[in-house]
Each structure stands twice: as structure tokens, then as C-alpha cells.
Design a protein around this motif. Structure first.
Motif, mmCIF file in Angstrom:
data_model
loop_
_atom_site.group_PDB
_atom_site.id
_atom_site.type_symbol
_atom_site.label_atom_id
_atom_site.label_comp_id
_atom_site.label_asym_id
_atom_site.label_seq_id
_atom_site.Cartn_x
_atom_site.Cartn_y
_atom_site.Cartn_z
ATOM 1 N N GLY A 219 0.844 -1.196 0.000
ATOM 2 C CA GLY A 219 0.000 0.000 0.000
ATOM 3 C C GLY A 219 0.870 1.233 0.000
ATOM 4 N N ILE A 220 0.599 2.190 -0.872
ATOM 5 C CA ILE A 220 1.437 3.364 -1.026
ATOM 6 C C ILE A 220 0.951 4.492 -0.126
ATOM 7 C CG2 ILE A 220 2.310 5.064 -2.684
ATOM 8 C CD1 ILE A 220 1.929 3.013 -4.869
ATOM 9 N N GLU A 221 1.854 4.985 0.702
ATOM 10 C CA GLU A 221 1.526 6.114 1.567
ATOM 11 C C GLU A 221 1.824 7.413 0.834
ATOM 12 O OE1 GLU A 221 3.774 5.638 5.086
ATOM 13 O OE2 GLU A 221 2.888 3.705 5.598
ATOM 14 N N LYS A 222 1.344 8.511 1.380
ATOM 15 C CA LYS A 222 1.568 9.817 0.772
ATOM 16 C C LYS A 222 3.044 10.146 0.669
ATOM 17 C CE LYS A 222 -2.791 11.994 2.054
ATOM 18 N NZ LYS A 222 -3.431 13.075 2.820
ATOM 19 N N THR A 223 3.817 9.705 1.643
ATOM 20 C CA THR A 223 5.244 10.037 1.652
ATOM 21 C C THR A 223 5.982 9.390 0.489
ATOM 22 O OG1 THR A 223 5.568 8.187 3.169
ATOM 23 C CG2 THR A 223 5.422 10.387 4.135
ATOM 24 N N ASP A 224 5.383 8.344 -0.131
ATOM 25 C CA ASP A 224 6.032 7.685 -1.265
ATOM 26 C C ASP A 224 6.158 8.607 -2.464
ATOM 27 O OD1 ASP A 224 6.462 5.340 0.045
ATOM 28 O OD2 ASP A 224 4.637 4.356 -0.678
ATOM 29 N N CYS A 225 5.273 9.602 -2.536
ATOM 30 C CA CYS A 225 5.362 10.569 -3.636
ATOM 31 C C CYS A 225 6.695 11.297 -3.584
ATOM 32 C CB CYS A 225 4.230 11.588 -3.555
ATOM 33 S SG CYS A 225 2.597 10.841 -3.710
ATOM 34 N N VAL A 226 7.045 11.747 -2.381
ATOM 35 C CA VAL A 226 8.311 12.455 -2.190
ATOM 36 C C VAL A 226 9.469 11.491 -2.351
ATOM 37 C CG1 VAL A 226 9.674 13.809 -0.571
ATOM 38 C CG2 VAL A 226 7.186 14.062 -0.622
ATOM 39 N N LYS A 227 9.309 10.274 -1.777
ATOM 40 C CA LYS A 227 10.371 9.276 -1.818
ATOM 41 C C LYS A 227 10.722 8.910 -3.258
ATOM 42 C CE LYS A 227 9.858 6.050 1.253
ATOM 43 N NZ LYS A 227 9.357 4.788 1.845
ATOM 44 N N GLN A 228 9.670 8.696 -4.093
ATOM 45 C CA GLN A 228 9.914 8.292 -5.470
ATOM 46 C C GLN A 228 10.633 9.390 -6.239
ATOM 47 O OE1 GLN A 228 7.050 5.856 -7.137
ATOM 48 N NE2 GLN A 228 7.493 6.313 -9.242
ATOM 49 N N GLU B 184 8.394 11.980 -24.288
ATOM 50 C CA GLU B 184 6.961 12.181 -24.469
ATOM 51 C C GLU B 184 6.247 12.249 -23.121
ATOM 52 O OE1 GLU B 184 5.392 10.461 -28.483
ATOM 53 O OE2 GLU B 184 6.319 8.810 -27.373
ATOM 54 N N LYS B 185 5.087 12.899 -23.120
ATOM 55 C CA LYS B 185 4.290 13.033 -21.901
ATOM 56 C C LYS B 185 3.814 11.657 -21.457
ATOM 57 C CE LYS B 185 0.207 15.331 -19.990
ATOM 58 N NZ LYS B 185 -0.945 16.205 -20.267
ATOM 59 N N ASN B 186 3.990 11.363 -20.152
ATOM 60 C CA ASN B 186 3.586 10.053 -19.650
ATOM 61 C C ASN B 186 3.499 10.086 -18.125
ATOM 62 O OD1 ASN B 186 2.997 7.267 -19.669
ATOM 63 N ND2 ASN B 186 5.144 6.770 -19.310
ATOM 64 N N GLN B 187 2.468 9.449 -17.583
ATOM 65 C CA GLN B 187 2.367 9.251 -16.138
ATOM 66 C C GLN B 187 1.609 7.952 -15.903
ATOM 67 O OE1 GLN B 187 0.520 12.346 -13.812
ATOM 68 N NE2 GLN B 187 1.144 11.433 -11.870
ATOM 69 N N GLN B 188 2.253 7.008 -15.195
ATOM 70 C CA GLN B 188 1.658 5.699 -14.974
ATOM 71 C C GLN B 188 0.853 5.601 -13.693
ATOM 72 O OE1 GLN B 188 5.362 3.353 -15.408
ATOM 73 N NE2 GLN B 188 4.372 2.353 -17.155
ATOM 74 N N TYR B 189 1.268 6.343 -12.653
ATOM 75 C CA TYR B 189 0.624 6.222 -11.348
ATOM 76 C C TYR B 189 0.301 7.605 -10.792
ATOM 77 C CZ TYR B 189 2.980 1.730 -11.900
ATOM 78 O OH TYR B 189 3.424 0.543 -12.399
ATOM 79 N N GLY B 190 -0.829 7.692 -10.080
ATOM 80 C CA GLY B 190 -1.226 8.958 -9.477
ATOM 81 C C GLY B 190 -0.271 9.385 -8.378
ATOM 82 N N CYS B 191 -0.041 10.704 -8.295
ATOM 83 C CA CYS B 191 0.833 11.275 -7.264
ATOM 84 C C CYS B 191 2.249 10.703 -7.347
ATOM 85 C CB CYS B 191 0.260 11.039 -5.876
ATOM 86 S SG CYS B 191 0.978 12.112 -4.606
ATOM 87 N N CYS B 192 2.684 10.380 -8.539
ATOM 88 C CA CYS B 192 4.036 9.853 -8.752
ATOM 89 C C CYS B 192 4.712 10.612 -9.887
ATOM 90 C CB CYS B 192 3.987 8.357 -9.073
ATOM 91 S SG CYS B 192 3.431 7.356 -7.680
ATOM 92 N N ARG B 193 5.857 10.127 -10.282
ATOM 93 C CA ARG B 193 6.675 10.842 -11.259
ATOM 94 C C ARG B 193 5.941 11.057 -12.582
ATOM 95 N NH1 ARG B 193 10.819 9.673 -15.108
ATOM 96 N NH2 ARG B 193 10.469 7.442 -14.892
ATOM 97 N N GLN B 194 6.027 12.278 -13.067
ATOM 98 C CA GLN B 194 5.427 12.622 -14.355
ATOM 99 C C GLN B 194 6.514 12.873 -15.385
ATOM 100 O OE1 GLN B 194 2.619 15.872 -14.274
ATOM 101 N NE2 GLN B 194 1.926 15.357 -12.215
#
Length: 348
Positions: A54-63, A266-276
Motif C-alpha cells: 500500500g502506497i503512503e503519501k510520503t512515497d510521492c516524495v520518496k519516489q 513524451e508526456k507520460n504518467q503511470q501512477y497517481g501522485c508519482c513521477r510525471q
């Protein structure tokens, strides 16, 4: 075989670069591919572990930090020892009177692969391309380019001619075997005008980037009362130049592919709140004693605002860096700068 200009401009021609030994080229490619596979498998494993827990909010920063760390690891320290600059042909001192004459350096060498089959960055491919421009235009390649630079208002962009007195020409530097900073050795770039033979300034490269971005976006804006002038190139031409070409790769950004004389992500994002991945085009430059980058980050335009004057192209961020030091990786730095400016514009 048939080699087209499209193959040349995308480095799919099979013409060699500075390394003449195909075995060494294949070994280097295999090493790079193995390293890329290891990195990718490690990232996939981490992603599966995160999904299981399960991904926590802090994973956004971590990634983001992990991605920044990965970017740093694949870009060495400034002034690093670069094996490519050990090639003798970087240091040619012969004066060539024409691009046709300079073809003799490689014209009798075998192709490394069938044109169109593989990607191999080749400065000599662009030397051949400059000969095509010369024959098609009926002008000397250097005269043709200088006229184009004048049209683009790039008045500080000139040939890197050793004999000419060039105002504000910078001295270039390299690190010697002992790690000390020394003056770069004398070279004559007349054998590769198209692949590293021009001097420019930050101001001129910004003008060049803006002209391309304007051309790219001009077709998306409604022309009100003829106020919007056409771009230097047609919008479709720039879009074609910035369209990734299959079988290509980019050494300075693994997310990218090579297009036509440009690297493109190219523009791409696979997961929400993650690397764009934002869509951008860039190219780095490396020469004896110098490094550079030009990066264009187009703005993600709002279709509803396109007809509202005075909103007009170019819309986006352009970053260029030139330094008089050999083997400096600049693309990741330029991308970070572009993102900061883009973030500031969005906040406004």
C-alpha cells in the motif's frame, strides 16, 4: 544499400562515429543495455513491493528523490574522464576547404550495420548530411548556415575558425591525466562543421529555441486579424522533428528517444501522485574543451485560452547552458531549471 537523409538525421545510417572498431562499439552497447536492464528490474521489484504494502503519501516524495538519485548516478561529475574523447579524430588539425573534401575521412570505411536496423550516434553522419545540404542548395554549407543564422537573428553564431578573430571567444579547458585543469588542445573543426563546428552564445541559442517553439505552436493559435506571423518552419515540420523514431535511444535521458536531430521525451504518467514525464525536446553538445545543452519544454496549452489575445506563442520554457569545460553532463540540470520556471509560471 540506400541511406536517406531521414536515416542520417536520426543516426540510423550505420555510418561510424569516432570509434573505428565495431567490436568495441558492440561491447559498449551491450554493457549499457545490461546496466539498463538491471536498473529497470530493480525499479519493477520496488514498485511491486510498494503495491503489495500500500502506497503512503510520503512515497510521492520518496519516489521523486529516488528518481533524482538515479539521474545523478548516470551523470558523472563535471570534467569527468570520458572515453570518447580518447579517440584520435577528435583532435584533427587538418584544414578542409569543403565538406565534400572532409568526406574522405570515412567514405571508404564499412558501415557498422544495415541502414535503418540500429541506432549509432554519428558525427560523420551529419558531415554527410551537410554535403547533401550543400548540393541541394547550390551553396557552400557554411554560407547557407550563416544566412540562416542571420534570418534567425543569431548574429553571434559563427564558424569556429581558428584563424579568425572572434570577439568574446572563450578559452576552453580540460582536465589532464593528473586531474589538473589545463587549456584544451588545438583542433581544427573544419572536418565536422555540421556536427560541432559552430560557436554560439546563450542569447543566440535562446532565440533559436524560441523560433522553433513558436513554429511548433503557431498552428494551435487562432490568427486574429493577421497579427500572428507564420513561424520560421511549418508547425507540422517541427512536430515531425520532435516525433520519436523507432529503434533509437538517448544516452542523456533514458526516458527519451531520438527523433530528427533532437532527443524527445513524451508526456507520460503511470501512477497517481508519482513521477510525471513532461514532453520536452533537447540536445546536448560535446567538443574538445566545451559542453552545452539546449532544452525546450513546451507549455501544456489550455484549448479554451488559445483564441484569447494577447496569449500567443511561444509558450513554454527554454533553457540553454554553455560551459568552456569538457565532458560536463548538462541535460538533467537544464531539465530541473526548466521545471522550476514552469512551476513558477503555473503558480502565477
Amino acid at each position: 544499400v540506400t541511406i536517406t537523409t531521414r536515416l542520417l538525421v536520426s543516426h540510423l545510417s550505420g555510418i561510424r562515429h569516432y570509434e573505428k572498431d565495431i567490436t568495441k562499439v558492440k561491447e559498449e552497447k551491450e554493457k549499457a543495455n545490461r546496466a539498463l536492464k538491471l536498473t529497470k528490474s530493480h525499479q519493477d521489484k520496488e514498485q511491486k513491493e510498494k503495491e503489495g504494502k500500500g502506497i503512503e503519501k510520503t512515497d510521492c516524495v520518496k519516489q521523486k528523490k529516488e528518481h533524482d538519485g538515479e539521474t545523478k548516478s548516470r551523470n558523472s561529475k563535471p570534467g569527468r574522464k570520458d572515453k570518447e574523447f580518447e579517440q584520435e579524430e577528435y583532435y584533427l588539425k587538418d584544414k578542409f576547404e569543403s565538406v565534400i573534401e572532409s568526406l574522405k575521412i570515412f567514405k571508404n570505411d564499412p558501415l557498422f550495420f544495415k541502414p535503418g536496423d540500429q541506432f549509432l550516434y554519428s558525427t560523420y553522419g551529419f558531415t554527410l548530411l551537410s554535403a547533401v545540404v550543400e548540393r541541394a542548395s547550390g551553396q557552400k554549407f557554411t554560407d547557407y548556415m550563416l544566412k540562416m543564422f542571420r534570418d534567425l537573428d543569431m548574429l553571434s553564431t559563427v564558424l569556429d575558425d581558428n584563424e579568425a578573430m572572434i570577439y568574446n571567444r572563450a578559452r576552453c579547458y580540460v582536465y589532464n591525466k593528473k586531474g589538473r585543469l589545463v587549456n584544451a588542445p588545438y583542433v581544427d573543426n573544419s572536418y565536422k562543421w555540421a556536427g560541432g563546428g559552430f560557436l554560439s552564445s546563450v542569447g543566440d541559442l535562446l532565440k533559436f529555441g524560441n523560433a522553433l517553439l513558436y513554429s511548433y505552436q503557431a498552428g494551435q493559435f487562432k490568427n486574429q486579424n493577421g497579427k500572428l506571423l507564420p513561424g520560421y518552419l511549418k508547425p507540422g515540420t517541427v512536430a515531425m522533428m520532435w516525433t520519436p523514431v523507432p529503434k533509437t535511444e538517448v544516452s542523456w535521458d533514458r526516458d527519451g528517444k531520438y527523433a530528427m536531430a533532437w532527443a524527445v521525451v513524451e508526456k507520460n504518467q503511470q501512477y497517481g501522485c508519482c513521477r510525471q514525464q513532461r514532453h520536452y525536446a533537447s540536445h546536448t553538445g560535446g567538443a574538445v574543451g566545451a559542453s552545452s545543452v539546449l532544452l525546450i519544454l513546451p507549455e501544456e496549452l489550455d484549448p479554451e485560452a488559445l483564441g484569447t489575445w494577447p496569449v500567443a506563442p511561444p509558450r513554454g520554457v527554454i533553457v540553454t547552458i554553455i560551459c568552456n569545460m569538457q565532458s560536463v553532463s548538462l541535460n538533467s540540470t537544464a531539465l530541473k531549471i526548466a521545471r522550476e520556471f514552469d512551476k513558477e509560471k503555473r503558480a502565477q
